[in-house]
Design a protein around this motif. Structure first.
Motif, PDB file in Angstrom:
ATOM      1  N   HIS A 116       1.205  -0.952  -0.239  1.00  0.00           N
ATOM      2  CA  HIS A 116      -0.117  -0.143   0.001  1.00  0.00           C
ATOM      3  C   HIS A 116       0.975   1.115   0.311  1.00  0.00           C
ATOM      4  CE1 HIS A 116      -3.094   3.545   1.503  1.00  0.00           C
ATOM      5  NE2 HIS A 116      -2.146   2.945   1.845  1.00  0.00           N
ATOM      6  N   SER A 117       2.151   1.443   0.369  1.00  0.00           N
ATOM      7  CA  SER A 117       3.047   2.609   0.970  1.00  0.00           C
ATOM      8  C   SER A 117       3.529   2.772  -0.327  1.00  0.00           C
ATOM      9  CB  SER A 117       3.687   1.994   2.069  1.00  0.00           C
ATOM     10  OG  SER A 117       3.427   1.907   3.317  1.00  0.00           O
ATOM     11  N   ALA A 118       3.236   1.499  -0.818  1.00  0.00           N
ATOM     12  CA  ALA A 118       4.646   1.942  -2.769  1.00  0.00           C
ATOM     13  C   ALA A 118       3.917   1.945  -3.972  1.00  0.00           C
ATOM     14  CB  ALA A 118       5.553   0.837  -2.749  1.00  0.00           C
ATOM     15  N   TRP A 119       2.128   1.468  -3.379  1.00  0.00           N
ATOM     16  CA  TRP A 119       1.972   1.724  -4.616  1.00  0.00           C
ATOM     17  C   TRP A 119       0.294   3.127  -4.404  1.00  0.00           C
ATOM     18  CZ3 TRP A 119      -2.874  -2.379  -5.131  1.00  0.00           C
ATOM     19  CH2 TRP A 119      -3.868  -2.299  -6.756  1.00  0.00           C
ATOM     20  N   ALA A 120       0.005   3.037  -2.856  1.00  0.00           N
ATOM     21  CA  ALA A 120      -0.127   4.933  -3.228  1.00  0.00           C
ATOM     22  C   ALA A 120      -0.352   5.932  -2.574  1.00  0.00           C
ATOM     23  CB  ALA A 120      -1.418   4.843  -1.535  1.00  0.00           C
ATOM     24  N   SER A 121       1.592   5.417  -3.413  1.00  0.00           N
ATOM     25  CA  SER A 121       1.899   7.279  -2.173  1.00  0.00           C
ATOM     26  C   SER A 121       1.924   7.964  -3.958  1.00  0.00           C
ATOM     27  CB  SER A 121       3.607   6.610  -2.475  1.00  0.00           C
ATOM     28  OG  SER A 121       4.716   7.997  -2.581  1.00  0.00           O
ATOM     29  N   GLY A 127      12.174   7.698  -7.088  1.00  0.00           N
ATOM     30  CA  GLY A 127      12.802   6.908  -6.725  1.00  0.00           C
ATOM     31  C   GLY A 127      12.853   6.771  -5.360  1.00  0.00           C
ATOM     32  N   VAL A 128      13.752   7.204  -4.577  1.00  0.00           N
ATOM     33  CA  VAL A 128      13.785   7.307  -3.422  1.00  0.00           C
ATOM     34  C   VAL A 128      12.589   6.015  -1.961  1.00  0.00           C
ATOM     35  CG1 VAL A 128      13.434   8.645  -0.691  1.00  0.00           C
ATOM     36  CG2 VAL A 128      14.973   9.582  -2.973  1.00  0.00           C
ATOM     37  N   ILE A 129      11.293   6.710  -2.264  1.00  0.00           N
ATOM     38  CA  ILE A 129       9.904   5.767  -2.120  1.00  0.00           C
ATOM     39  C   ILE A 129      10.440   4.593  -2.198  1.00  0.00           C
ATOM     40  CG2 ILE A 129       7.691   6.056  -2.133  1.00  0.00           C
ATOM     41  CD1 ILE A 129       8.544   8.566  -0.635  1.00  0.00           C
ATOM     42  N   TRP A 130      10.953   4.177  -3.746  1.00  0.00           N
ATOM     43  CA  TRP A 130      10.669   2.475  -4.084  1.00  0.00           C
ATOM     44  C   TRP A 130      11.778   2.343  -3.218  1.00  0.00           C
ATOM     45  CZ3 TRP A 130       6.372   0.745  -5.663  1.00  0.00           C
ATOM     46  CH2 TRP A 130       5.777   1.099  -6.548  1.00  0.00           C
ATOM     47  N   ALA A 131      12.930   3.117  -2.878  1.00  0.00           N
ATOM     48  CA  ALA A 131      13.927   2.090  -3.044  1.00  0.00           C
ATOM     49  C   ALA A 131      14.003   1.997  -0.917  1.00  0.00           C
ATOM     50  CB  ALA A 131      15.441   3.375  -2.682  1.00  0.00           C
ATOM     51  N   ALA A 132      13.327   3.238  -0.730  1.00  0.00           N
ATOM     52  CA  ALA A 132      13.039   3.185   0.845  1.00  0.00           C
ATOM     53  C   ALA A 132      12.536   1.822   1.284  1.00  0.00           C
ATOM     54  CB  ALA A 132      12.341   3.795   0.978  1.00  0.00           C
ATOM     55  N   MET A 133      11.223   1.465   0.487  1.00  0.00           N
ATOM     56  CA  MET A 133      10.413   0.327   0.539  1.00  0.00           C
ATOM     57  C   MET A 133      10.835  -0.641  -0.157  1.00  0.00           C
ATOM     58  SD  MET A 133       7.594   1.361   1.650  1.00  0.00           S
ATOM     59  CE  MET A 133       6.688  -0.144   2.127  1.00  0.00           C
ATOM     60  N   ALA A 134      12.383  -1.003  -0.662  1.00  0.00           N
ATOM     61  CA  ALA A 134      12.951  -2.383  -1.149  1.00  0.00           C
ATOM     62  C   ALA A 134      13.537  -2.564   0.011  1.00  0.00           C
ATOM     63  CB  ALA A 134      13.818  -1.804  -2.310  1.00  0.00           C
ATOM     64  N   ALA A 135      14.456  -1.466   1.064  1.00  0.00           N
ATOM     65  CA  ALA A 135      14.599  -1.841   1.920  1.00  0.00           C
ATOM     66  C   ALA A 135      13.945  -2.270   3.396  1.00  0.00           C
ATOM     67  CB  ALA A 135      15.935  -0.608   2.517  1.00  0.00           C
ATOM     68  N   ALA A 136      13.422  -2.241   3.109  1.00  0.00           N
ATOM     69  CA  ALA A 136      11.816  -1.944   4.226  1.00  0.00           C
ATOM     70  C   ALA A 136      11.543  -3.401   4.142  1.00  0.00           C
ATOM     71  CB  ALA A 136      11.038  -0.778   4.223  1.00  0.00           C
ATOM     72  N   MET A 137      11.186  -4.158   3.068  1.00  0.00           N
ATOM     73  CA  MET A 137      11.382  -5.391   2.529  1.00  0.00           C
ATOM     74  C   MET A 137      12.430  -6.354   2.923  1.00  0.00           C
ATOM     75  SD  MET A 137       8.260  -5.346   2.438  1.00  0.00           S
ATOM     76  CE  MET A 137       7.378  -6.896   1.479  1.00  0.00           C
ATOM     77  N   PHE A 138      13.286  -5.642   2.552  1.00  0.00           N
ATOM     78  CA  PHE A 138      14.857  -6.728   2.459  1.00  0.00           C
ATOM     79  C   PHE A 138      15.257  -6.955   3.659  1.00  0.00           C
ATOM     80  CE2 PHE A 138      19.806  -7.158   2.011  1.00  0.00           C
ATOM     81  CZ  PHE A 138      19.505  -7.704   1.075  1.00  0.00           C
ATOM     82  N   VAL A 139      15.209  -6.111   4.503  1.00  0.00           N
ATOM     83  CA  VAL A 139      15.690  -6.362   5.774  1.00  0.00           C
ATOM     84  C   VAL A 139      14.971  -7.011   6.808  1.00  0.00           C
ATOM     85  CG1 VAL A 139      16.796  -4.901   8.098  1.00  0.00           C
ATOM     86  CG2 VAL A 139      17.380  -3.694   5.617  1.00  0.00           C
ATOM     87  N   PRO A 140      13.501  -7.255   7.077  1.00  0.00           N
ATOM     88  CA  PRO A 140      12.844  -7.994   7.843  1.00  0.00           C
ATOM     89  C   PRO A 140      13.580  -9.205   6.496  1.00  0.00           C
ATOM     90  CG  PRO A 140      12.084  -6.347   7.202  1.00  0.00           C
ATOM     91  CD  PRO A 140      12.344  -6.032   6.353  1.00  0.00           C
ATOM     92  N   LEU A 141      13.028  -9.406   5.572  1.00  0.00           N
ATOM     93  CA  LEU A 141      13.778 -10.769   4.604  1.00  0.00           C
ATOM     94  C   LEU A 141      14.897 -11.456   5.157  1.00  0.00           C
ATOM     95  CD1 LEU A 141      12.167 -12.931   2.322  1.00  0.00           C
ATOM     96  CD2 LEU A 141      13.394 -11.171   0.618  1.00  0.00           C
TER      97      LEU A 141
END
Length: 175
Positions: A116-121, A127-141
């Motif tokens: 939702h955060s990446a899609w509805a932004s 590109g900062v939004i997408w990079a932040a969301m990728a980092a937010a998903m990569f670290v927990p993964l």
């Protein structure tokens, strides 16, 4: 919310235990979870007061209430996380181990909110939004993979930490 997930995965993987007491990590995870859920509920509820669009409570809180497609993952993810959060009151009745398995539903809820955060932004061109969301998903993964691969996760005997948490919870409820 990403900090809550990362902190919880640190708690489970036991990486910082040499430097920080487990009870401190547990309290930090709880504090971050409460703050993230409070901010998410405020974020959702603020849309009721918008002047540029009409948002009824059903559109804010119900998946079938008529919300746009980019908002639906956020609604569903927040509702899943609220269920997980409110389930803490039933932890004593069902036992910590069973409740902890239910707590794993927080991961799909987090993924839905990240989508939702990446899609509805509105800042889709940044590109900062997408990079932040990728980092937010990569670290927990990455931490989740560490958890699955860790020898503590493959042990057959019970984890003594569950007994500590149950004793801690008993102490809180006795007061």
């Amino acid at each position: 919310m990403a900090a809550t997930v990362i902190w919880g995965l640190f708690l489970i993987t036991r990486l910082p235990e040499r430097h920080i007491r487990r009870q401190t990590l547990y309290g930090g995870h709880m504090m971050l979870a409460i703050l993230a859920l409070a901010a998410s509920v405020v974020h959702a509820q603020v849309h009721y007061f918008r002047h540029d669009a009409y948002y009824a409570e059903s559109k804010i809180w119900l998946v079938w209430g008529g919300a746009k497609a980019d908002v639906l993952p956020g609604i569903l993810g927040l509702e899943v996380l609220l269920l997980v959060a409110f389930s803490i009151w039933f932890q004593r009745r069902v036992g910590y181990r069973r409740w902890h398995r239910f707590h794993w539903f927080a991961y799909p809820g987090f993924v839905l909110i990240a989508v939702h955060s990446a899609w509805a932004s509105r800042e889709q061109h940044f590109g900062v939004i997408w990079a932040a969301m990728a980092a937010a998903m990569f670290v927990p993964l990455a931490l989740f993979v560490l958890r699955v691969l860790s020898p503590a996760g493959r042990r057959d005997e019970a984890d003594p930490w569950f007994d500590v948490v149950e004793a801690f919870e008993d102490g809180i409820y006795r007061r």
